[in-house]
Scaffold this motif. Structure first.
Motif, short mmCIF file in Angstrom:
data_model
loop_
_atom_site.label_atom_id
_atom_site.label_comp_id
_atom_site.label_asym_id
_atom_site.label_seq_id
_atom_site.Cartn_x
_atom_site.Cartn_y
_atom_site.Cartn_z
N PRO A 31 0.82 -1.21 0.00
CA PRO A 31 0.00 0.00 0.00
C PRO A 31 0.85 1.26 0.00
O PRO A 31 2.04 1.23 0.35
N ILE A 32 0.25 2.37 -0.39
CA ILE A 32 0.86 3.68 -0.20
C ILE A 32 0.72 4.02 1.28
O ILE A 32 -0.38 4.01 1.83
N LYS A 33 1.85 4.30 1.94
CA LYS A 33 1.86 4.53 3.38
C LYS A 33 1.84 6.03 3.67
O LYS A 33 2.76 6.76 3.30
N TRP A 34 0.79 6.45 4.36
CA TRP A 34 0.59 7.86 4.68
C TRP A 34 1.11 8.17 6.08
O TRP A 34 0.86 7.42 7.02
N GLY A 35 1.78 9.31 6.20
CA GLY A 35 2.13 9.88 7.49
C GLY A 35 1.33 11.15 7.70
O GLY A 35 1.22 11.97 6.78
N ILE A 36 0.73 11.31 8.86
CA ILE A 36 -0.18 12.43 9.13
C ILE A 36 0.44 13.37 10.15
O ILE A 36 0.86 12.94 11.23
N VAL A 96 4.14 9.20 1.79
CA VAL A 96 3.59 10.51 1.50
C VAL A 96 3.12 11.14 2.80
O VAL A 96 2.56 10.45 3.67
N VAL A 97 3.35 12.43 2.95
CA VAL A 97 2.98 13.16 4.16
C VAL A 97 1.72 13.99 3.90
O VAL A 97 1.63 14.68 2.88
N TYR A 98 0.77 13.89 4.81
CA TYR A 98 -0.44 14.71 4.77
C TYR A 98 -0.36 15.73 5.89
O TYR A 98 -0.28 15.36 7.08
N ILE A 99 -0.37 17.01 5.55
CA ILE A 99 -0.21 18.09 6.52
C ILE A 99 -1.58 18.65 6.86
O ILE A 99 -2.23 19.30 6.04
N ALA A 100 -2.02 18.40 8.10
CA ALA A 100 -3.36 18.78 8.54
C ALA A 100 -3.30 19.73 9.73
O ALA A 100 -4.25 19.84 10.51
N THR A 101 -2.17 20.42 9.89
CA THR A 101 -2.03 21.41 10.96
C THR A 101 -2.95 22.60 10.67
O THR A 101 -3.57 22.67 9.62
N ASN A 143 13.12 19.77 -6.65
CA ASN A 143 13.45 18.49 -6.02
C ASN A 143 12.78 17.29 -6.68
O ASN A 143 12.93 16.16 -6.21
N ASN A 144 12.01 17.57 -7.74
CA ASN A 144 11.32 16.50 -8.46
C ASN A 144 10.47 15.67 -7.50
O ASN A 144 10.53 14.44 -7.47
N THR A 145 9.65 16.38 -6.71
CA THR A 145 8.87 15.75 -5.63
C THR A 145 7.40 16.07 -5.78
O THR A 145 7.02 17.20 -6.10
N PHE A 146 6.56 15.08 -5.52
CA PHE A 146 5.11 15.27 -5.60
C PHE A 146 4.64 16.29 -4.57
O PHE A 146 5.03 16.25 -3.40
N LEU A 147 3.73 17.19 -5.01
CA LEU A 147 3.11 18.16 -4.12
C LEU A 147 1.69 18.41 -4.60
O LEU A 147 1.45 18.58 -5.79
N MET A 148 0.76 18.41 -3.66
CA MET A 148 -0.63 18.72 -4.00
C MET A 148 -1.29 19.47 -2.87
O MET A 148 -1.11 19.14 -1.69
N GLU A 149 -2.07 20.48 -3.23
CA GLU A 149 -2.97 21.13 -2.28
C GLU A 149 -4.24 20.29 -2.23
O GLU A 149 -4.76 19.85 -3.26
#
Length: 385
Positions: A31-36, A96-101, A143-149
């Motif tokens: 699976p894709i592992k998410w960090g929150i 992938v990191v999810y930023i919910a601050t 940095n050739n890195t995925f980013l999404m709002e």
């Protein structure tokens, strides 16, 4: 002019996705592992949505209070919990990191995540100002890195269908869009994040849901100007009326218009109308969690043909969410996972250019309503690659 009558109605109803709650990575294959980052209310809803998304798992969570992080992890079946955001960002068990601050910390932690080379999804707004959003996007590109709002609305099937209809020219040339979104702010709690002077207010909270429709309705047009007026309460924008004008690709065509109202004073209908020269499309309430799209095509004076498209939300194994419709996060989680597996750095449903243009519109509205207005500096600046 006689009232319009529906000469013919057609109805398409998609099957509701059937989902099953899954916990822990051991229950899924690769699976894709998410960090929150954060253990707040929206983070809780997102963690729930991850557990019902095939190919996704929440593997780590961090909060400023280690005890709160541990409680959150136990509640949502997450393997690891930390009292430091850097521990999630640097974890090899996080894809992938999810930023919910709170929004005032989005820029800081999105930057740290991107510097570490971690694919990053930032809850909207991506940042508080256009300049900071541009800096993050530039860093992701370098940095050739995925980013999404996290504009999850764009990931719903009803929104995909709306964009297909517009692209196919079924509505003709789009003339204008109108929408609204409002919910009652907690006026008895001035410590609520909605009243924060820097990151609070109605525009930075929900204004982007309406502002993003411009790029749906006028995908090849250039942003021309933004005009906004409104009221201020406790130092933040409280109710706003905004008009955004677009220069159409065909310079002979009249400008396209987006008009919307957002408010913290009332719970509004929250419906969206897109009017074209051949017909109109309506996303029924609540349009930010769209399940029904109605398309009316002119058949002559006073007659229309209506097509109704229904895309039900999945069956709900939880029943209780902090925010209505949050089970729909699973659409965004699916799209992010697909993008990462395909090696892409943007999500097609909501691109970096989408984020830039919406950030510019939001900047203009906040400045104008709070009394610090300035003219739009350059027409169409956000449409440039």
């Amino acid at each position: 002019q006689p009232a319009s009558t529906v000469a013919k109605m057609l109805h398409y109803k998609a099957a509701a996705p059937m989902v099953t709650r899954r916990l822990f990575s051991s229950q899924q294959l690769n699976p894709i592992k998410w960090g929150i980052l954060s253990a707040g209310r929206i983070a809780s809803d997102y963690a729930k949505a991850i557990t019902i998304t095939d190919g996704a798992v929440a593997s780590a969570v961090a909060a400023r209070c280690p005890t709160k992080a541990k409680e959150f992890a136990t509640l949502h079946g997450i393997d690891k919990s930390y009292g430091c955001y850097h521990d999630v960002i640097n974890s090899p068990e996080v894809d992938v990191v999810y930023i919910a601050t709170t929004a005032d910390h989005h820029f800081e932690w999105a930057k740290q995540s991107l510097l570490a080379g971690k694919p990053t999804v930032v809850e909207k707004p991506m940042t508080l100002r256009l300049a900071d959003t541009k800096e993050l996007i530039d860093l992701a590109r370098q940095n050739n890195t995925f980013l999404m709002e996290g504009m999850w609305t764009r990931c719903f099937p009803a929104m995909h269908k709306l964009r297909q209809i517009i692209a196919a020219g079924e509505l003709g040339r789009i003339v204008y869009c109108q929408g609204d979104f409002g919910w009652k702010f907690p006026t008895n709690n001035l410590d609520d994040r909605i009243w924060y002077k820097e990151s609070g207010g109605v525009t930075l909270d929900i204004g982007m849901y309406c502002a993003q429709i411009g790029r749906v309705a006028f995908p090849s047009a250039s942003l021309k100007d933004v005009r906004a007026t409104g009221t201020v309460k406790n130092g933040v924008d409280y109710s706003v009326m905004a008009t955004v004008r677009y220069q159409q690709e065909d310079i002979e065509a009249e400008d396209g218009l987006l008009q919307f109202a957002v408010t913290g004073a009332a719970n509004t209908e929250e419906r969206l109308v897109i009017q074209g020269t051949k017909g109109r499309a309506i996303l029924d309430a609540p349009f930010h969690v769209p399940e029904r799209l109605r398309v009316s095509k002119d058949q002559g004076r006073g007659e229309t043909e209506e097509m109704v498209y229904d895309y039900p939300l999945p069956n709900d194994p939880f029943g209780v969410w902090n925010n209505p419709g949050s089970i729909g996060f699973f659409h965004q989680i699916n799209e992010v996972g697909k993008a990462l597996k395909e090696g892409r750095n943007e999500c097609d449903s909501y691109t970096w250019n989408d984020s830039l243009e919406v950030a510019l519109i939001v900047d203009e509205i906040v400045d104008q309503v709070r009394g610090e207005g300035n003219e739009l500096s350059s027409s169409g600046a956000c449409r440039q690659q």
